[in-house]
Design an enzyme around this catalytic site. Structure first.
Site, mmCIF file in Angstrom:
data_model
loop_
_atom_site.group_PDB
_atom_site.id
_atom_site.type_symbol
_atom_site.label_atom_id
_atom_site.label_comp_id
_atom_site.label_asym_id
_atom_site.label_seq_id
_atom_site.Cartn_x
_atom_site.Cartn_y
_atom_site.Cartn_z
ATOM 1 N N LYS B 98 -5.911 -6.166 8.952
ATOM 2 C CA LYS B 98 -5.909 -5.950 7.503
ATOM 3 C C LYS B 98 -6.572 -7.169 6.882
ATOM 4 O O LYS B 98 -6.071 -8.280 6.962
ATOM 5 C CB LYS B 98 -4.490 -5.786 6.980
ATOM 6 C CG LYS B 98 -4.488 -5.574 5.489
ATOM 7 C CD LYS B 98 -3.118 -5.259 4.947
ATOM 8 C CE LYS B 98 -3.236 -5.190 3.440
ATOM 9 N NZ LYS B 98 -2.678 -6.356 2.757
ATOM 10 N N GLY B 159 2.246 -8.032 -5.964
ATOM 11 C CA GLY B 159 3.555 -8.476 -6.451
ATOM 12 C C GLY B 159 3.804 -8.211 -7.921
ATOM 13 O O GLY B 159 4.860 -8.541 -8.442
ATOM 14 N N ALA B 185 -1.555 -2.503 -3.346
ATOM 15 C CA ALA B 185 -0.784 -3.480 -4.115
ATOM 16 C C ALA B 185 -0.441 -2.902 -5.461
ATOM 17 O O ALA B 185 -1.156 -2.047 -5.980
ATOM 18 C CB ALA B 185 -1.574 -4.777 -4.296
ATOM 19 N N GLY B 186 0.660 -3.352 -6.018
ATOM 20 C CA GLY B 186 1.028 -2.976 -7.363
ATOM 21 C C GLY B 186 2.198 -2.016 -7.446
ATOM 22 O O GLY B 186 2.766 -1.831 -8.517
ATOM 23 N N ALA B 207 5.201 -3.956 -0.180
ATOM 24 C CA ALA B 207 5.950 -5.133 0.288
ATOM 25 C C ALA B 207 6.966 -5.567 -0.768
ATOM 26 O O ALA B 207 8.155 -5.273 -0.661
ATOM 27 C CB ALA B 207 4.994 -6.268 0.635
ATOM 28 N N SER B 208 6.470 -6.228 -1.831
ATOM 29 C CA SER B 208 7.382 -6.815 -2.824
ATOM 30 C C SER B 208 8.354 -5.808 -3.428
ATOM 31 O O SER B 208 9.521 -6.137 -3.647
ATOM 32 C CB SER B 208 6.583 -7.447 -3.958
ATOM 33 O OG SER B 208 5.634 -8.334 -3.473
#
Lengths: 372, 264
Positions: B98, B159, B185-186, B207-208
């Site tokens: 990645k 994040g 992301a987001g 993730a976050s």
């Protein structure tokens, strides 16, 4: 438990950090013949690097309510604990959690709501009020949270005072004495084997060797421990004390005033095994965050930049009390909270040594069950 | 759910986990199980020794049977990213990488120029490259053209939890791409993941939103279900949006229940 004037000690404590020292002191005070073995110098491992925040409220995390309760119990024991030891640099300074912009303010609001839900006493401050209380803070502040009951102590002075206290209570502290493993005979701990091959007999053995405890042989079902590296700066203000009174925290970063013009800025949290190198990037980030928050930081003199290894367990909770082998006790895995949790940990371990073992979420046996 | 195919490989799960933000290993393991994830991405820089990745987080993922997808998080130049990818290949014995090349550490937005350069080089060397990219359809196209196995546009910054800020751009990327599109992301909560799949994303990396939730295990399950719901809804054919109401039951032919009974 054999007591009285035999040559065999009742308790051997492995590890001379804040946890081991406190356990040894409380055990000796209870009349147990106690020997503490430290492979380097006492207070020379993780405690040497620790900032010494006593901050159960600031560190409260959703899902870790049991740790919060333990931390609050220990924090309330701290004033008397410090008073017994004499001057350990304990200051009832309080703590400010701060946010610099809208994003950080939203995060801090979430932290405030969590603490109110836990019933913790915290005070939400607008920026101007925070700066009135701590004029050293930068004007670019958005929101703050005053945690009046989170204080700080100097872990190095604490460890020195504890050695004196152990000796005063009749205990024995042996530095430069590395332990290879625990001796077990007929399913019971009988003592420890030193790295030089010598065997020391004891009724009970307490492992308080932090991140290094995993290297001990003969412990039955071991508590899984890993080092969590923290890089940390020590500085002093050539203009003397007074720039900050409270501990200032922003997310994982913090500035701790010692009250005498010395300050600690920490800390990274890195999973890098037993690596203890210090890096330019970490120093840059710590100083960038601290000086954005407290512009006066730029004038401070850097005294030390070091890395310590916090002992972490898989569930981030400490392991305190009897292990899977009779006579074996654990006091490990305190991660960021070893200094705060020393008084309550010693209490629980000594309860176990004197026949009233603690049970519950912190039992070291939970890992044996998980593996089974 | 129908399987997702990236570089000829079939994946049952359309949720790729990120290990960032997890400092509690038991929570990470529990979240992996609840997410039913097959792949979890790990920053090579987070490992104790990138050349011998055993210890800490990699063992946790091994134990729950989740495959490690190494990433180049923290790299700011193509050169750094390529070097990190080499380390990853050696350490994990995988050609999958990645690719993240970050432009600045406040926004953590990708550096388009360095990203394409690194992608090209790594594809040439036989890597299966999964690049973290902006929501720019032209950049996504360029990455596909140099041979990336998927494109992983952001919905909003890493994040930030702001979901998909530019669904129009994302839908252009989805329409044109001939490789899988993974929203990278987001995502802030389960509905963001559902929306991504409804829009046509093939998978979501998260993730976050999970690791920093108050209850990461519950959020892992929620995001997994959001993805399932979004995928089903995408295939089910949603109704068009309209401005005025349209009764779900037609008025015509309704029984006239309010008619008084016939007079005796």
């Amino acid at each position: 438990m054999t007591q009285g004037r035999t040559s065999t000690p009742d308790v051997i404590v492995i590890g001379g950090g804040a946890i081991g020292l406190t356990v040894a002191w409380r055990a000796a005070e209870r009349g147990l013949r106690t020997i503490l073995l430290e492979h380097g110098g006492v207070g020379g491992g993780t405690s040497h690097h620790a900032a010494g925040m006593l901050a159960p409220v600031a560190e409260a995390i959703a899902g870790e309510e049991s740790l919060l309760e333990l931390g609050l119990a220990s924090a309330s024991a701290w004033p008397a604990f410090a008073a017994e030891l004499g001057d350990v640099g304990y200051t009832a300074c309080g703590t400010l959690l701060v946010a610099r912009d809208a994003d950080e303010a939203a995060t801090l609001e979430r932290e405030i709501a969590l603490r109110r839900r836990f019933g913790l006493s915290v005070e939400r401050l607008r920026a101007s009020e925070a700066r009135r209380r701590e004029p050293g803070l930068a004007p670019t502040l958005r929101l703050a949270l005053d945690v009046a009951d989170d204080h700080a102590v100097d872990p190095r002075r604490l460890c020195r005072a504890l050695v004196a206290a152990i000796r005063g209570a009749g205990g024995d502290v042996r530095e430069g004495t590395a332990v290879a493993g625990v001796e077990v005979s007929r399913d019971r701990v009988t003592g420890v084997r030193l790295a030089d091959g010598a065997v020391l007999a004891a009724g009970d053995v307490v492992i308080a060797a932090g991140a290094w405890a995993g290297e001990l042989a003969g412990v039955g079902e071991p508590v899984p421990l890993r080092p969590v590296k923290g890089q940390i700066l020590r500085l002093h203000d050539p203009a003397g004390p007074g720039l900050l009174r409270r501990v200032i925290r922003m997310g994982p970063a913090y500035v701790v005033p010692r009250g005498d013009g010395r300050y600690v800025i920490g800390a990274t949290s890195e999973e890098r095994g037993f690596d203890r190198t210090v890096t330019a990037g970490a120093m840059f980030e710590l100083l960038r965050d601290a000086s954005e928050l407290v512009p006066g930081v730029s004038e401070w003199v850097v005294d030390e930049f070091t890395a310590g290894l916090r002992p972490g367990t898989p569930d981030n909770l400490p392991a305190i009390g009897p292990g899977s082998v009779p006579g074996l006790h654990w006091a490990v895995g305190h991660r960021r909270g070893g200094i705060l949790l020393a008084p309550v940990t010693a209490q629980l371990v000594v309860d176990g040594l004197t026949g009233d073992p603690p049970e519950g979420v912190f039992t070291p046996r939970r890992f044996a069950r998980a593996a089974a | 759910m129908d399987p997702l195919i990236i570089a000829g490989r079939e994946l049952r799960s359309r949720l790729i986990l990120g290990s960032g933000g997890f400092d509690n290993h038991e929570l990470l393991a529990a979240a992996c199980r609840e997410a039913e994830a097959e792949i979890c991405t790990v920053a090579l820089r987070r490992l104790p020794d990138p050349t011998h990745p055993r210890g800490s987080i990699v063992d946790v993922l091994d134990e729950v049977g989740v495959e490690v997808l190494p990433n180049t998080a923290g790299c700011f130049t193509a050169r750094d990213a390529v070097t990190t990818a080499h380390l990853a290949r050696e350490a994990f014995g995988t050609d999958w990488i990645k690719l993240e090349v970050i432009g600045d550490d406040r926004t953590l937005l990708p550096d388009a120029v360095e990203l394409v350069a690194a992608a090209e080089e790594l594809v040439d060397e036989g890597f299966t490259v999964l690049p973290y990219t902006t929501d720019d359809p032209v950049l996504a196209r360029r990455l596909e053209d140099v041979g990336c196995a998927a494109v992983m546009p952001l919905g909003s910054p890493i994040g930030s939890g702001m979901g998909m800020c530019n669904p129009y751009n994302l839908s252009i990327i989805i329409e044109r791409a001939r490789v899988p599109v993974v929203l990278d992301a987001g995502v802030g909560t389960a509905s963001d993941a559902a929306l991504a799949l409804e829009l046509g994303c093939d998978a979501v990396l998260c993730a976050s939103a999970i690791s920093r939730a108050h209850d990461p295990v519950a959020m892992a399950r929620a995001v997994r279900l959001g993805i399932e719901a979004g995928r089903l809804a995408r295939g089910a054919g949603r109704i068009p949006r309209r401005r005025y109401a349209e009764a779900s039951t037609s008025m015509a032919g309704m029984p006239a229940l309010d008619v008084p009974a016939a007079a005796e």
